[in-house]
Structures are given as C-alpha cells and as structure tokens.
Design a protein around this motif. Structure first.
Motif, PDB file in Angstrom:
ATOM      1  N   THR A  20      -2.729   2.889  -8.900  1.00 62.78           N
ATOM      2  CA  THR A  20      -2.766   4.052  -8.025  1.00 62.78           C
ATOM      3  C   THR A  20      -3.648   5.127  -8.638  1.00 62.78           C
ATOM      4  O   THR A  20      -3.875   5.158  -9.836  1.00 62.78           O
ATOM      5  CB  THR A  20      -1.353   4.593  -7.820  1.00 62.78           C
ATOM      6  OG1 THR A  20      -0.788   4.883  -9.092  1.00 62.78           O
ATOM      7  CG2 THR A  20      -0.497   3.606  -7.103  1.00 62.78           C
ATOM      8  N   ARG A  77       2.244   1.723  -3.475  1.00 62.34           N
ATOM      9  CA  ARG A  77       1.207   2.275  -4.345  1.00 62.34           C
ATOM     10  C   ARG A  77       1.073   3.784  -4.127  1.00 62.34           C
ATOM     11  O   ARG A  77       0.884   4.551  -5.085  1.00 62.34           O
ATOM     12  CB  ARG A  77      -0.135   1.600  -4.069  1.00 62.34           C
ATOM     13  CG  ARG A  77      -0.220   0.155  -4.503  1.00 62.34           C
ATOM     14  CD  ARG A  77      -1.637  -0.368  -4.333  1.00 62.34           C
ATOM     15  NE  ARG A  77      -1.722  -1.774  -4.647  1.00 62.34           N
ATOM     16  CZ  ARG A  77      -1.749  -2.756  -3.747  1.00 62.34           C
ATOM     17  NH1 ARG A  77      -1.702  -2.470  -2.452  1.00 62.34           N
ATOM     18  NH2 ARG A  77      -1.824  -4.013  -4.129  1.00 62.34           N
ATOM     19  N   ALA A  78       1.156   4.196  -2.867  1.00 66.82           N
ATOM     20  CA  ALA A  78       1.026   5.617  -2.550  1.00 66.82           C
ATOM     21  C   ALA A  78       2.160   6.441  -3.139  1.00 66.82           C
ATOM     22  O   ALA A  78       2.029   7.659  -3.300  1.00 66.82           O
ATOM     23  CB  ALA A  78       0.978   5.806  -1.029  1.00 66.82           C
ATOM     24  N   ASP A 135       0.831  -1.202   0.000  1.00 64.01           N
ATOM     25  CA  ASP A 135       0.000   0.000   0.000  1.00 64.01           C
ATOM     26  C   ASP A 135       0.868   1.257   0.000  1.00 64.01           C
ATOM     27  O   ASP A 135       0.553   2.251  -0.671  1.00 64.01           O
ATOM     28  CB  ASP A 135      -0.937   0.009   1.207  1.00 64.01           C
ATOM     29  CG  ASP A 135      -2.074  -0.994   1.072  1.00 64.01           C
ATOM     30  OD1 ASP A 135      -2.350  -1.420  -0.065  1.00 64.01           O
ATOM     31  OD2 ASP A 135      -2.676  -1.356   2.104  1.00 64.01           O
ATOM     32  N   THR A 136       1.953   1.211   0.755  1.00 67.50           N
ATOM     33  CA  THR A 136       2.867   2.355   0.797  1.00 67.50           C
ATOM     34  C   THR A 136       3.523   2.582  -0.555  1.00 67.50           C
ATOM     35  O   THR A 136       3.686   3.724  -1.001  1.00 67.50           O
ATOM     36  CB  THR A 136       3.947   2.136   1.871  1.00 67.50           C
ATOM     37  OG1 THR A 136       3.326   1.944   3.152  1.00 67.50           O
ATOM     38  CG2 THR A 136       4.897   3.323   1.953  1.00 67.50           C
TER      39      THR A 136
END
Length: 284
Positions: free
Chosen positions: A284, A250-251, A247-248
């Motif tokens: 994203t 993707r951010a 998730d990080t």
C-alpha cells in the motif's frame, strides 16, 4: 476412562466416509450403507463416532461436513480442504520469518503448514497452542518452543479457554501468524467465542500480525468478529481471492501478498503444491 480402540479396517471406512461427504454433502445414511456394503445401523455408529470426534455434524434427516456462520468444522476435516492453497500460502509466509525472532502460531491448519519451512531457521522461538505443531516441533528439534496451556479442545486439537488467554497475555512476540474461517471488508470473523478470545489475545501480544487465509474464506462472515483490519499488518492469500475485496483491504493500509499454487503429485496420489515462482506482492 477406558481407551477407545478403533480397528484399522473401520478407520479406513471412516476416512472413506469423510471423503464421500466432502464430495457430496447431501449423501444419506442409506446411500452410505449401500456404497460400503454395510448395514444402516453400522453407518449410524460410524457417523456417531465421527460426530464424537467433531468431524461431522448430525441433524434430523442428515449429516453435514460443511461449516456455517455458527458452526466450525474440526481440524482433521480442515486439513483435507484447500491443501494446495494452504501449502503455497504457508511457504510464502515462512519466507518472512527472520533468524532470532519470536513467532506465535495459532491452531489453524494453514499456519501449521509453515512448519516444514521453519525448522532450519536459526535461533527461532516458537509459541503455539496447537498440539500437532507442538508435537512436530518436538520431533524436529532446533527451535525453542513455548506451549500455551489451557483446556484441551478435541475438535480444534488445541488449548483454549481462560488459561490459554492468560498465558498469551503474559507474552510479547515479534510476529503472530494466524488464520480464521471468514473475512470481509470489515474484518476477521469466527464462529466460536472461545476461539475469538484466544485469537484476540494473540493479536494483542504481537508486534506484527499476519493473516494467512485461502480464497474460500473471503467475502463471508461468521457469528463473532475477531478484529478490524486496522490491527492486521499483512495478508497472505492465493490468487483466486476476490480482487475487489483485496483492493479494499490494501486501502485500509494492509499489505497483501498473493501466491499461485503449483500442483504436484505426492506419494499418496493427493494433489499438493509448492509456492509458485510468480508470487505477487502488493504494497500500500
């Protein structure tokens, strides 16, 4: 230099020793001698041969096949690790390759698993520094191939050094597919400076950069940083990779694709896989 000849029976024993060490990295030379019914001196000769090939690392009191933050294991050993995950990841990555494109494949065993899926793609130009990939492409035919020269490294089975870096800098490809030993929230890492130099040049030479990395490589770092996430466009990994870290990533603007390995049984009895039907793509 005279050619070293290894008998078939000894090679079988060397392969068996590797399997034992992969299962239990704390196994002693004495235990190996007893297990294979050979002398301690013979075991040490076998371990010396494996160390010469870069497959094991001997140290006072033991032997190891494990990578550390400053030591990378050899290509022959890496081919035995996370096989199911690598095959699934490579199959997913290969599906993104368009006919008529130019691609750069690094010397990782994960990227090498793409080959079976690339041979039928029309008008493909492949660039690589990995000798097994060059040999396989020669056997298959069909693709235009550019081999990256340099100094041959036995442990990595690839061409490295300033010659390789200069050759890569002279090229501009559509996509670079690469892997590495460790990744974390900050970026990509490797233990060896010579590998970092080559992979960094590969990243700069490509319009699109795709990282192929199985889940065991996430969450740790090695001695040298290759790059930050801002130069990577996509990551392909398996579903066991840590969700929070993905998730990080993707951010940071990186597309993340996860695949589910599907075990099958091949003719040697080893477990391999194909890409699972429930492939998950996150944008994203």
């Amino acid at each position: 230099m005279p050619t070293r000849t290894i008998s078939a029976s000894r090679q079988e024993r060397l392969d068996a020793i590797i399997e034992v060490l992969l299962a239990d990295d704390t196994t002693s030379a004495q235990a190996l001698a007893e297990s294979f019914g050979i002398s301690l001196m013979t075991v040490h000769r076998d371990l010396d041969e494996l160390q010469r090939r870069g497959i094991v690392r001997k140290f006072r009191g033991g032997v190891s096949v494990a990578r550390t933050s400053t030591y990378e294991i050899s290509a022959p050993l890496r081919r035995r690790l996370s096989v199911a995950e690598k095959v699934a990841i490579a199959a997913a990555a290969a599906r993104t390759v368009a006919p008529g494109s130019s691609i750069l494949l690094d010397d990782s065993t994960t990227v090498a698993a793409m080959l079976d899926h690339l041979v039928d793609i029309e008008d493909l130009h492949v660039v690589t520094n990995y000798l097994p990939t060059l040999a396989a492409l020669t056997r298959h035919g069909g693709s235009t191939v550019t081999g990256i020269g340099g100094t041959y490294d036995v442990g990595h089975e690839s061409f490295l050094g300033l010659g390789a870096v200069d050759a890569i800098r002279a090229l501009r490809v559509d996509v670079a597919f690469l892997s590495t030993t460790t990744v974390d929230v900050e970026g990509l890492y490797h233990q060896e400076e010579s590998i970092v130099a080559v992979k960094s040049a590969m990243i700069r030479s490509a319009r699109r950069r795709v990282l192929l990395a199985d889940s065991t490589k996430f969450g740790t770092t090695s001695f040298h940083r290759i790059c930050d996430w801002d130069v990577i466009h996509e990551v392909v990994t398996d579903t066991a990779a840590p969700a929070e870290l993905l998730d990080t990533i993707r951010a940071r603007g990186v597309r993340v694709t996860t695949v589910e390995p599907r075990p099958t049984e091949n003719t040697t009895g080893r477990s391999e896989c194909d890409a699972g039907a429930d492939e998950d793509e996150e944008n994203t």
